[in-house]
Every structure is written in structure tokens, then in C-alpha cells.
Design a protein around this motif. Sequence first.
Motif, PDB file in Angstrom:
ATOM      1  N   ARG A   1      10.332   3.036 -10.465  1.00  0.00           N
ATOM      2  CA  ARG A   1       9.884   1.650 -10.352  1.00  0.00           C
ATOM      3  C   ARG A   1       9.781   1.054 -11.738  1.00  0.00           C
ATOM      4  O   ARG A   1       9.663   1.779 -12.736  1.00  0.00           O
ATOM      5  N   ALA A   2       9.819  -0.270 -11.787  1.00  0.00           N
ATOM      6  CA  ALA A   2       9.584  -0.993 -13.036  1.00  0.00           C
ATOM      7  C   ALA A   2       8.851  -2.280 -12.687  1.00  0.00           C
ATOM      8  O   ALA A   2       9.304  -3.042 -11.830  1.00  0.00           O
ATOM      9  N   SER A   3       7.725  -2.505 -13.327  1.00  0.00           N
ATOM     10  CA  SER A   3       6.930  -3.707 -13.080  1.00  0.00           C
ATOM     11  C   SER A   3       7.054  -4.674 -14.241  1.00  0.00           C
ATOM     12  O   SER A   3       7.290  -4.269 -15.376  1.00  0.00           O
ATOM     13  N   GLY A   4       6.893  -5.951 -13.930  1.00  0.00           N
ATOM     14  CA  GLY A   4       7.059  -6.984 -14.941  1.00  0.00           C
ATOM     15  C   GLY A   4       8.500  -7.452 -14.977  1.00  0.00           C
ATOM     16  O   GLY A   4       9.391  -6.857 -14.373  1.00  0.00           O
TER      17      GLY A   4
ATOM     18  N   ARG B   1       0.830  -1.201   0.000  1.00  0.00           N
ATOM     19  CA  ARG B   1       0.000   0.000   0.000  1.00  0.00           C
ATOM     20  C   ARG B   1       0.863   1.249   0.000  1.00  0.00           C
ATOM     21  O   ARG B   1       0.587   2.215  -0.721  1.00  0.00           O
ATOM     22  N   ARG B   2       1.897   1.232   0.824  1.00  0.00           N
ATOM     23  CA  ARG B   2       2.757   2.416   0.952  1.00  0.00           C
ATOM     24  C   ARG B   2       3.425   2.776  -0.368  1.00  0.00           C
ATOM     25  O   ARG B   2       3.540   3.951  -0.711  1.00  0.00           O
ATOM     26  N   PHE B   3       3.848   1.743  -1.110  1.00  0.00           N
ATOM     27  CA  PHE B   3       4.580   1.995  -2.355  1.00  0.00           C
ATOM     28  C   PHE B   3       3.726   1.729  -3.599  1.00  0.00           C
ATOM     29  O   PHE B   3       4.251   1.713  -4.705  1.00  0.00           O
ATOM     30  N   ASP B   4       2.423   1.537  -3.377  1.00  0.00           N
ATOM     31  CA  ASP B   4       1.474   1.374  -4.476  1.00  0.00           C
ATOM     32  C   ASP B   4       1.898   0.250  -5.414  1.00  0.00           C
ATOM     33  O   ASP B   4       1.915   0.403  -6.642  1.00  0.00           O
ATOM     34  N   VAL B   5       2.234  -0.894  -4.832  1.00  0.00           N
ATOM     35  CA  VAL B   5       2.636  -2.070  -5.609  1.00  0.00           C
ATOM     36  C   VAL B   5       1.419  -2.948  -5.841  1.00  0.00           C
ATOM     37  O   VAL B   5       0.757  -3.366  -4.885  1.00  0.00           O
ATOM     38  N   GLU B   6       1.105  -3.219  -7.091  1.00  0.00           N
ATOM     39  CA  GLU B   6      -0.062  -4.024  -7.412  1.00  0.00           C
ATOM     40  C   GLU B   6       0.269  -5.216  -8.291  1.00  0.00           C
ATOM     41  O   GLU B   6      -0.635  -5.951  -8.702  1.00  0.00           O
ATOM     42  N   SER B   7       1.550  -5.427  -8.612  1.00  0.00           N
ATOM     43  CA  SER B   7       1.914  -6.557  -9.459  1.00  0.00           C
ATOM     44  C   SER B   7       3.321  -7.016  -9.103  1.00  0.00           C
ATOM     45  O   SER B   7       4.065  -6.321  -8.404  1.00  0.00           O
ATOM     46  N   ALA B   8       3.659  -8.197  -9.578  1.00  0.00           N
ATOM     47  CA  ALA B   8       4.996  -8.746  -9.361  1.00  0.00           C
ATOM     48  C   ALA B   8       5.456  -9.414 -10.643  1.00  0.00           C
ATOM     49  O   ALA B   8       4.624  -9.906 -11.420  1.00  0.00           O
ATOM     50  N   PRO B   9       6.761  -9.395 -10.882  1.00  0.00           N
ATOM     51  CA  PRO B   9       7.775  -8.724 -10.061  1.00  0.00           C
ATOM     52  C   PRO B   9       7.741  -7.208 -10.268  1.00  0.00           C
ATOM     53  O   PRO B   9       7.334  -6.729 -11.318  1.00  0.00           O
ATOM     54  N   THR B  10       8.158  -6.494  -9.241  1.00  0.00           N
ATOM     55  CA  THR B  10       8.312  -5.048  -9.320  1.00  0.00           C
ATOM     56  C   THR B  10       9.648  -4.669  -8.710  1.00  0.00           C
ATOM     57  O   THR B  10      10.015  -5.190  -7.646  1.00  0.00           O
ATOM     58  N   VAL B  11      10.375  -3.797  -9.383  1.00  0.00           N
ATOM     59  CA  VAL B  11      11.648  -3.279  -8.881  1.00  0.00           C
ATOM     60  C   VAL B  11      11.417  -1.850  -8.414  1.00  0.00           C
ATOM     61  O   VAL B  11      10.932  -1.010  -9.179  1.00  0.00           O
ATOM     62  N   LEU B  12      11.744  -1.586  -7.154  1.00  0.00           N
ATOM     63  CA  LEU B  12      11.614  -0.252  -6.578  1.00  0.00           C
ATOM     64  C   LEU B  12      13.010   0.289  -6.285  1.00  0.00           C
ATOM     65  O   LEU B  12      13.815  -0.389  -5.639  1.00  0.00           O
ATOM     66  N   CYS B  13      13.270   1.492  -6.745  1.00  0.00           N
ATOM     67  CA  CYS B  13      14.564   2.130  -6.496  1.00  0.00           C
ATOM     68  C   CYS B  13      14.377   3.279  -5.515  1.00  0.00           C
ATOM     69  O   CYS B  13      13.723   4.281  -5.833  1.00  0.00           O
ATOM     70  N   VAL B  14      14.926   3.112  -4.323  1.00  0.00           N
ATOM     71  CA  VAL B  14      14.817   4.109  -3.262  1.00  0.00           C
ATOM     72  C   VAL B  14      16.154   4.827  -3.136  1.00  0.00           C
ATOM     73  O   VAL B  14      17.196   4.180  -3.001  1.00  0.00           O
ATOM     74  N   ARG B  15      16.125   6.147  -3.178  1.00  0.00           N
ATOM     75  CA  ARG B  15      17.346   6.934  -3.006  1.00  0.00           C
ATOM     76  C   ARG B  15      17.080   8.031  -1.989  1.00  0.00           C
ATOM     77  O   ARG B  15      16.048   8.704  -2.045  1.00  0.00           O
ATOM     78  N   ASP B  16      17.992   8.168  -1.049  1.00  0.00           N
ATOM     79  CA  ASP B  16      17.849   9.142   0.038  1.00  0.00           C
ATOM     80  C   ASP B  16      16.511   8.952   0.756  1.00  0.00           C
ATOM     81  O   ASP B  16      15.877   9.910   1.183  1.00  0.00           O
ATOM     82  N   GLY B  17      16.102   7.687   0.868  1.00  0.00           N
ATOM     83  CA  GLY B  17      14.891   7.364   1.608  1.00  0.00           C
ATOM     84  C   GLY B  17      13.598   7.569   0.862  1.00  0.00           C
ATOM     85  O   GLY B  17      12.519   7.381   1.425  1.00  0.00           O
ATOM     86  N   GLU B  18      13.663   7.969  -0.416  1.00  0.00           N
ATOM     87  CA  GLU B  18      12.458   8.219  -1.186  1.00  0.00           C
ATOM     88  C   GLU B  18      12.418   7.342  -2.438  1.00  0.00           C
ATOM     89  O   GLU B  18      13.453   7.103  -3.064  1.00  0.00           O
ATOM     90  N   LEU B  19      11.226   6.900  -2.781  1.00  0.00           N
ATOM     91  CA  LEU B  19      11.059   6.118  -4.000  1.00  0.00           C
ATOM     92  C   LEU B  19      11.256   7.032  -5.199  1.00  0.00           C
ATOM     93  O   LEU B  19      10.542   8.017  -5.363  1.00  0.00           O
TER      94      LEU B  19
END
Length: 226
Positions: free
Chosen positions: A208-211, A187-205
Motif C-alpha cells: 500500500r501507499a498513502s498520500g 476496516r478490512r484493509f486498515d485504510v485510515e487516510s486518502a488517497p491510498t493505493v492498495l495493490c492486491v495480488r492473488d487475492g491478497e493485499l
Amino acid sequence: MAATDIDADPETALETLIEAGAVDEAPDGTLSTTEEFEKTLAVYHDIYGAVSTEEFHQTVSDLFGVAPENVEARLDEFGVTRADVVAYLAAKSFLDVPVEQDSLLVMAGLLVEMTSSSPVPSALDELDDGTFESYLADHPDAVVLVWRRFCEPCDAMKEDLDAILDRVPDGVAAAGVDGEAADEFCRRFDVESAPTVLCVRDGELRERASGRQTPDEVSGLFDRVY
């Protein structure tokens, strides 16, 4: 999901699952789901495992007669996860005889325990709803990969995982999340599918790339973010 939903007898529920051929009991007492049941579970996982939160809540509303706006609170109250609902539907479909709702809920909990092996590869730090905030506070630069069970694109991407991790820049942490077990994270990162790659820098998203992503595709993603 009334208070009586948790009152069904687990032993009777387990016996029903064994008699129906959904669960095998080894001579040493070890319990495991059967291949036949896993096929049914995979079908419901494919249908409901990756739907949006709104669609999932509507499914729960339809199943249990809970107003859609109250579903999230009720799920939290009874500790019911998406995996529990998938197992509930699979058990209801697999069993040849009608079973009361409270017994099905107990069966779902038992089945989830038996099939709870994490889809997160061991090469990654595994995060859950209780640990992701502190992990990201300690690792403000991090790549987080979200996985699910019975997910063909996930399995295909795992074949390239070593090459993907080789492309993670120095100083950037790499972690994984079970997308079905970490509802708050999703919910926090609005992830609705997998696989998903999330790139966080300095604590912030940041991106992202899904699929399924190839090593070259994630390399380009990392170059842009880090």
C-alpha cells in the motif's frame, strides 16, 4: 442514538436548512447545499473525515453518550456513516439556533443525500461494502485507489490519473472506493487516510501507499507487486 432519533419530521428539518441558508431549492424543486454551508462542511470533513476508526468512535461516543465499545454496533444498527456524523456536526455549527439531536440527525441524512456525489473518478470501477468482496474474487490482481471528498491530495492525484492508469499492468484491474462510504472495506484493509493505493495480488493485499503518489511512484509500486 435512541430509537426516537429517526422520528423527526424531514419536511420541517428541510425547511430549517433552507431558512438557515444551508440548502438552496431551485424553481424545479432540485435541492443542493449552498457554497456557504459547503465551507463549513469542508472544515468538519477535514477534522473528522480522515481520523482513525478509534478516534471516530470516541467522537460518536462523546456526541451521543454511547459507550465506545458499543459505538460500532450502534452505527450499524441505525445505518449511520462517518459522512452522516460530519454532516451532523457541520449542521450543528452552521445553524444559528439550537436544534434537537433527533432533528440534527435527520438534517444530516438529508445533507448527505445532497452531497453524495462520489469522489471516485469515472475511469475506475467503483466498489462499496456490498461489492468489493465479489469484485476481488473475480479480479484477484487489482489496484484499488481510495478517495475522499474535500481532499486536496486526492484532487491533485486525480490530475495524474490517466498516467497512473497507463502504468497498471495488463491483466490487473483498477477500481476505486469512496473512503467515507465503505467503512467495512476500510476496516478490512486498515485504510485510515486518502488517497491510498492498495495493490492486491492473488487475492491478497501485498503493498500500500498513502498520500499523493506520482505516476513514477505508483509505477515502482506496481513493479514490485506485479
